[in-house]
Design an enzyme around this catalytic site. Sequence first.
Site, PDB file in Angstrom:
ATOM      1  CG  HIS A  35      -2.175   0.748   1.061  1.00  0.00           C
ATOM      2  ND1 HIS A  35      -2.518   1.794   1.891  1.00  0.00           N
ATOM      3  CD2 HIS A  35      -3.176   0.656   0.159  1.00  0.00           C
ATOM      4  CE1 HIS A  35      -3.681   2.306   1.515  1.00  0.00           C
ATOM      5  NE2 HIS A  35      -4.100   1.635   0.458  1.00  0.00           N
ATOM      6  CG  HIS A  83      -7.332   7.866  -1.780  1.00  0.00           C
ATOM      7  ND1 HIS A  83      -5.976   7.623  -1.943  1.00  0.00           N
ATOM      8  CD2 HIS A  83      -7.922   6.648  -1.750  1.00  0.00           C
ATOM      9  CE1 HIS A  83      -5.766   6.327  -2.028  1.00  0.00           C
ATOM     10  NE2 HIS A  83      -6.917   5.704  -1.908  1.00  0.00           N
TER      11      HIS A  83
END
Length: 613
Positions: free
Chosen positions: A271, A499
């Site tokens: 990630h 985000h």
Amino acid sequence: MSQDSQHGKWSVSSSEDDDGDELPPSIKSSKPLQMTVSDHATLSSPTLKVDATPLVVKPEPFPVPALVVGSEARQQAAKNQINPVKYEPSPSLAGKRKLDAADGSGWALSDSDDDDDDAKKKSNPPPARKAPSPKRKKVVDKRPPSPHGRVYYIDEPDDFFESSVPCLDDMFRFYLNKVTGLDRKYNSGALHIRDVLSPLFGTLKESVQFNYCFDLAWMVQQYPPEFRDRPVLIVHGDKREAKARLVQQAQPFPHIRFCQAKLDIAFGTHHTKMMLLWYEEGFRVIILTSNLIRADWYQKTQGMWMSPLFPRLPKGSSDTCGESPTFFKRDLLEYLASYRAPELEEWIQRIKEHNLSETRVYLVGSTPGRYVGPDMERWGHLRLRKLLYEHTDCIPGEEQWPVVGQFSSIGSMGVDKTKWLAGEFQRTFTTLGKSSVRPSPAVHLLYPSVEDVRMSLEGYPAGGSLPYSIQTAQKQLWLHSYFHRWKADATGRTHAMPHIKTYMRASPDFTQLAWFLVTSANLSKAAWGALEKNNTQVMVRSYELGVLYVPSAFNMKTFPVRKNPFPVTSSSSGFPVPFDLPPTCYTPKDQPWIWNIPYSQAPDTHGNVWVPS
């Protein structure tokens, strides 16, 4: 237990805790999804049961683009954009939709204003009548006008990208991304990926892109023409089919090579989002929150830390030269070494040859593994705890200083707050200096409500980047009492869904910060790590990376909050928090965005509704 909102009432039951908030890379492809959540069931019973016959979702008849990547939520958003479901007010949709109370097979949306009537009718339920599903409509002339027109993405204006070095925040070097469709002043001092990679910041020789989702053709186009064939190394976590698709994307681009991150623990993801840029003039590091896909750089709020241009050390310098007071160079090298990847060795050597002494932030990373002894403090939230213990100072009345966390995805926290959030997480995030007193201040968690998503620039598809599922939400209703709305009026970005992921400790009046962190890590044990074996071991599933700002590194006691981050100035001492303070708590009618249930009672900013497949 039930939750009520203007978008409906939903009841969920608790179950055992599980781990992982992101799909494993091997199942990031668009495959039929098995769900036990029906989009038209009733919630009149006190407890929802989702153990009915599973609904097997068949592939949609319309083609899904080959480069729809990421979570199921992102794939659903792409389908919604390609073939939107138009809002059609009708008695069947505008009124309450019900199923026989004995059915309890899944989800429905009911008008919360009529809850009293629901109670009266429980003893004598009406005959079961299933409401018709909203039908998918092709994008035709009857579709209501939208800011996007007939094509989802609109081209940015000619003056959207920088043609000269912009005025930037040279103190904190923390920047938001540019958002298409905003007033120009709210993009002043913000950066697009095309700006980051432009010749304005250096003559690029090679680069590395660490990320989770990639659209390689789009990524290549963001490099300026003169740098478009320079070598690029892609560091990813994809396996099997997803890896094959990624490699196929690179076929037209012989200058792209790959490095696969090792993911040996289930539900872990790669990630981390970072760029390493090697120039003729030096070297730069960028740690950010955006995936390498257009949607993440279009109408979302994202953040990044951009390092100074690090000059090359004189030949013959030792590897320990060029270190910063925050030991950023040592920690970056340690993070890269954790990949155990031959492809990164040349980059490790290049970093050793550069002077990183100007860095004023601390690196906070996560790498997969189980760690014991001193290694427990190398990664995840225990790494953050150690830094806060060593590099922050106690503050009088600190029990009144709340923790504020903001993120775009939520993992399983456990059946109650003591399992992880109020234990490990809060213990770490409330650490200030070496005080033995461990207060329990308020924790404010910022996460968009359904209404925030509905009224966003993207409309409901913005929820594709907020993959909080009903399967997770139903296990942790207690968590929702922590939730606060996403509001960013001061930045002009209220309707650009986040985000970005940020965490901080603020004064009671929210004018000062004790510290600030921007990171790729969402609110999950997979990202931050979880203690095991009676707290003698920590297990981390995913790769994550962020930077921590502490006042002592800037010769300050606390960071004053900059109330109006735009326009950006190079001399401001205030920290540009990317949302409004104080946080706004959810009202009883607010509901956290959950991606895999329908929202059909009100249209979004494009006149569409959300009906997940």
